[in-house]
Motif scaffolding. Sequence first.
Motif, short mmCIF file in Angstrom:
data_model
loop_
_atom_site.label_atom_id
_atom_site.label_comp_id
_atom_site.label_asym_id
_atom_site.label_seq_id
_atom_site.Cartn_x
_atom_site.Cartn_y
_atom_site.Cartn_z
N CYS A 132 0.83 -1.21 0.00
CA CYS A 132 0.00 0.00 0.00
C CYS A 132 0.86 1.26 0.00
O CYS A 132 0.59 2.21 -0.74
CB CYS A 132 -0.94 0.00 1.21
SG CYS A 132 -2.30 -1.19 1.09
N TYR A 133 1.90 1.26 0.82
CA TYR A 133 2.79 2.43 0.85
C TYR A 133 3.58 2.56 -0.45
O TYR A 133 3.80 3.67 -0.93
CB TYR A 133 3.75 2.35 2.05
CG TYR A 133 3.12 2.90 3.31
CD1 TYR A 133 3.00 4.28 3.51
CD2 TYR A 133 2.63 2.05 4.30
CE1 TYR A 133 2.41 4.79 4.65
CE2 TYR A 133 2.04 2.55 5.45
CZ TYR A 133 1.93 3.92 5.61
OH TYR A 133 1.34 4.43 6.75
N ARG A 134 4.00 1.45 -1.03
CA ARG A 134 4.76 1.52 -2.28
C ARG A 134 3.91 2.07 -3.40
O ARG A 134 4.35 2.88 -4.21
CB ARG A 134 5.31 0.14 -2.64
CG ARG A 134 6.26 0.22 -3.85
CD ARG A 134 6.82 -1.12 -4.26
NE ARG A 134 5.73 -1.91 -4.81
CZ ARG A 134 5.55 -3.20 -4.60
NH1 ARG A 134 6.38 -3.88 -3.85
NH2 ARG A 134 4.54 -3.84 -5.15
N ARG A 135 2.63 1.64 -3.45
CA ARG A 135 1.76 2.03 -4.57
C ARG A 135 0.86 3.23 -4.27
O ARG A 135 0.12 3.67 -5.14
CB ARG A 135 0.88 0.84 -4.97
CG ARG A 135 1.69 -0.29 -5.55
CD ARG A 135 0.80 -1.37 -6.07
NE ARG A 135 1.59 -2.45 -6.64
CZ ARG A 135 1.12 -3.64 -6.88
NH1 ARG A 135 -0.15 -3.92 -6.61
NH2 ARG A 135 1.88 -4.56 -7.39
N GLY A 136 0.87 3.70 -3.02
CA GLY A 136 0.02 4.83 -2.67
C GLY A 136 -1.44 4.43 -2.56
O GLY A 136 -2.33 5.15 -3.03
N SER A 140 -0.22 8.34 0.82
CA SER A 140 0.70 8.82 -0.21
C SER A 140 1.81 7.80 -0.38
O SER A 140 2.23 7.16 0.58
CB SER A 140 1.32 10.16 0.21
OG SER A 140 0.31 11.13 0.32
N SER A 141 2.27 7.64 -1.59
CA SER A 141 3.35 6.71 -1.87
C SER A 141 4.59 7.10 -1.06
O SER A 141 4.97 8.27 -1.02
CB SER A 141 3.66 6.72 -3.37
OG SER A 141 4.67 5.79 -3.65
N ASP A 142 5.19 6.13 -0.40
CA ASP A 142 6.36 6.38 0.45
C ASP A 142 7.23 5.13 0.42
O ASP A 142 6.97 4.15 1.12
CB ASP A 142 5.89 6.69 1.88
CG ASP A 142 7.02 7.06 2.82
OD1 ASP A 142 8.17 6.62 2.60
OD2 ASP A 142 6.74 7.76 3.81
N ARG A 143 8.26 5.16 -0.40
CA ARG A 143 9.13 3.99 -0.60
C ARG A 143 9.85 3.58 0.68
O ARG A 143 10.02 2.40 0.94
CB ARG A 143 10.14 4.26 -1.70
CG ARG A 143 9.51 4.46 -3.05
CD ARG A 143 9.80 3.29 -3.93
NE ARG A 143 9.20 3.49 -5.24
CZ ARG A 143 8.63 2.53 -5.91
NH1 ARG A 143 8.59 1.33 -5.41
NH2 ARG A 143 8.10 2.76 -7.08
N ALA A 146 7.37 1.87 2.88
CA ALA A 146 7.08 0.58 2.27
C ALA A 146 8.18 -0.42 2.64
O ALA A 146 7.89 -1.55 3.06
CB ALA A 146 6.97 0.71 0.75
#
Length: 159
Positions: A132-136, A140-143, A146
Amino acid sequence: LLANLKIAVRHMNPQALHSMGQCYDAGLGMKQDNRQARQWYKKAATRGYAPAQLALAEIYLQGKGVRPDLVTAERWLYKAVNQDHIPAMLRLAGILEHGKGVFYQDRLKALALYKKAAAKGSAQAAKEVGRCYRRGVGVSSDRQEAQRWFNKAQNLLEE
């Protein structure tokens, strides 16, 4: 084994009732019978057994031997989730992430369920939070975040 199961069933043990449902569901030791599976799962589910509540929800989600009934499926699924049953949390989160019928898309709620299941020790849930974090998804997307969740998933697997 089946004889012992039948003894436990006579005592209305919810786990045994659920196991009997699984036997009918998969045709283990008896003829496969969706109606019988549903009846046994319901006996266990009404006694508060979360795995049976999830199994009953799946029957209504998939329409196994019945017309699909998302309202009934939702009721049983939430009963299992409210008992912190991790497989039910994962199933509901997956449905909420995409939306289906009465299950309106709610990515924030899906993420919260994944996080709750991860906090209870589910490596699969931690991996889903990372995704979910990788893809937003729901955030918001947060590598970096993630990766933190992917690491947590790996740690849970190694425990």
